[in-house]
Design a protein around this motif. Structure first.
Motif, PDB file in Angstrom:
ATOM      1  N   SER A 257      -5.038 121.746  -7.099  1.00 21.10           N
ATOM      2  CA  SER A 257      -4.169 121.306  -6.008  1.00 21.10           C
ATOM      3  C   SER A 257      -3.533 122.515  -5.315  1.00 21.10           C
ATOM      4  CB  SER A 257      -3.097 120.360  -6.538  1.00 21.10           C
ATOM      5  OG  SER A 257      -2.302 121.020  -7.490  1.00 21.10           O
ATOM      6  N   GLY A 258      -3.015 122.262  -4.108  1.00 15.43           N
ATOM      7  CA  GLY A 258      -2.329 123.307  -3.362  1.00 15.43           C
ATOM      8  C   GLY A 258      -3.219 124.159  -2.478  1.00 15.43           C
ATOM      9  N   HIS A 259      -4.420 123.667  -2.184  1.00 20.49           N
ATOM     10  CA  HIS A 259      -5.363 124.448  -1.377  1.00 20.49           C
ATOM     11  C   HIS A 259      -6.016 123.579  -0.310  1.00 20.49           C
ATOM     12  CE1 HIS A 259      -5.198 127.869  -4.146  1.00 20.49           C
ATOM     13  NE2 HIS A 259      -5.189 126.966  -5.122  1.00 20.49           N
ATOM     14  N   ASP A 260      -6.685 124.243   0.629  1.00 16.45           N
ATOM     15  CA  ASP A 260      -7.494 123.570   1.647  1.00 16.45           C
ATOM     16  C   ASP A 260      -8.965 123.721   1.261  1.00 16.45           C
ATOM     17  OD1 ASP A 260      -5.293 122.875   3.203  1.00 16.45           O
ATOM     18  OD2 ASP A 260      -5.381 124.742   4.346  1.00 16.45           O
ATOM     19  N   TYR A 261      -9.710 122.639   1.390  1.00 15.71           N
ATOM     20  CA  TYR A 261     -11.121 122.633   0.993  1.00 15.71           C
ATOM     21  C   TYR A 261     -11.998 122.180   2.157  1.00 15.71           C
ATOM     22  CZ  TYR A 261      -9.304 123.180  -3.698  1.00 15.71           C
ATOM     23  OH  TYR A 261      -8.652 123.664  -4.808  1.00 15.71           O
ATOM     24  N   GLN A 262     -13.222 122.689   2.157  1.00 15.77           N
ATOM     25  CA  GLN A 262     -14.207 122.321   3.171  1.00 15.77           C
ATOM     26  C   GLN A 262     -15.601 122.473   2.583  1.00 15.77           C
ATOM     27  OE1 GLN A 262     -14.422 124.899   6.697  1.00 15.77           O
ATOM     28  NE2 GLN A 262     -14.690 123.076   7.961  1.00 15.77           N
TER      29      GLN A 262
END
Length: 128
Positions: free
Chosen positions: A97-102
């Motif tokens: 958690s606490g991140h941006d994903y793509q």
């Protein structure tokens, strides 16, 4: 059958949105593939479901790579050798958690050992 219909919808929606964002006279031209898509869903427990889809026309060898990125850096990738027709592959990986994903899907189109073209599709960014 449901999976096939879902893949076709994903490919068409990606194509329609890409065309809608550009002037009507400009349409993406592909060699060896007819469409490319990427999608990402992350469950409440942090399981990232990464989907890559490509339609291989069958005229060339096409390799698809599905890459999961965290804050812009690849943390997991899966190479996929495609066959003629629709190729939709789902891979999963737990994320923090606490991140941006793509998800970034790359299709490499080859004729023998010569690279004809490289295409890329990106999912929307998901914050988790």
């Amino acid at each position: 059958m449901i999976a096939l219909v879902s893949v076709i919808c994903i490919l068409l929606s990606a194509t329609v949105s890409a065309v809608a964002a550009q002037p009507p006279a400009v349409e993406p031209m592909y060699t060896g593939i007819s469409g490319l898509g990427a999608s990402l869903n992350i469950s409440s427990s942090g399981l990232a479901s990464c989907v890559g889809s490509v339609y291989n026309d069958g005229d060339y060898d096409v390799t698809m790579t599905i890459a999961l990125q965290q804050d812009g850096s690849t943390i997991k990738s899966w190479p996929v050798t495609t066959t003629t027709g629709i190729n939709s592959v789902q891979k999963s990986h737990y994320v923090a958690s606490g991140h941006d994903y793509q998800v970034v899907v790359t299709a490499v189109v080859k004729s023998g050992s010569i690279i004809v073209n490289i295409y890329t599709a990106r999912s929307t960014i998901v914050s988790y």
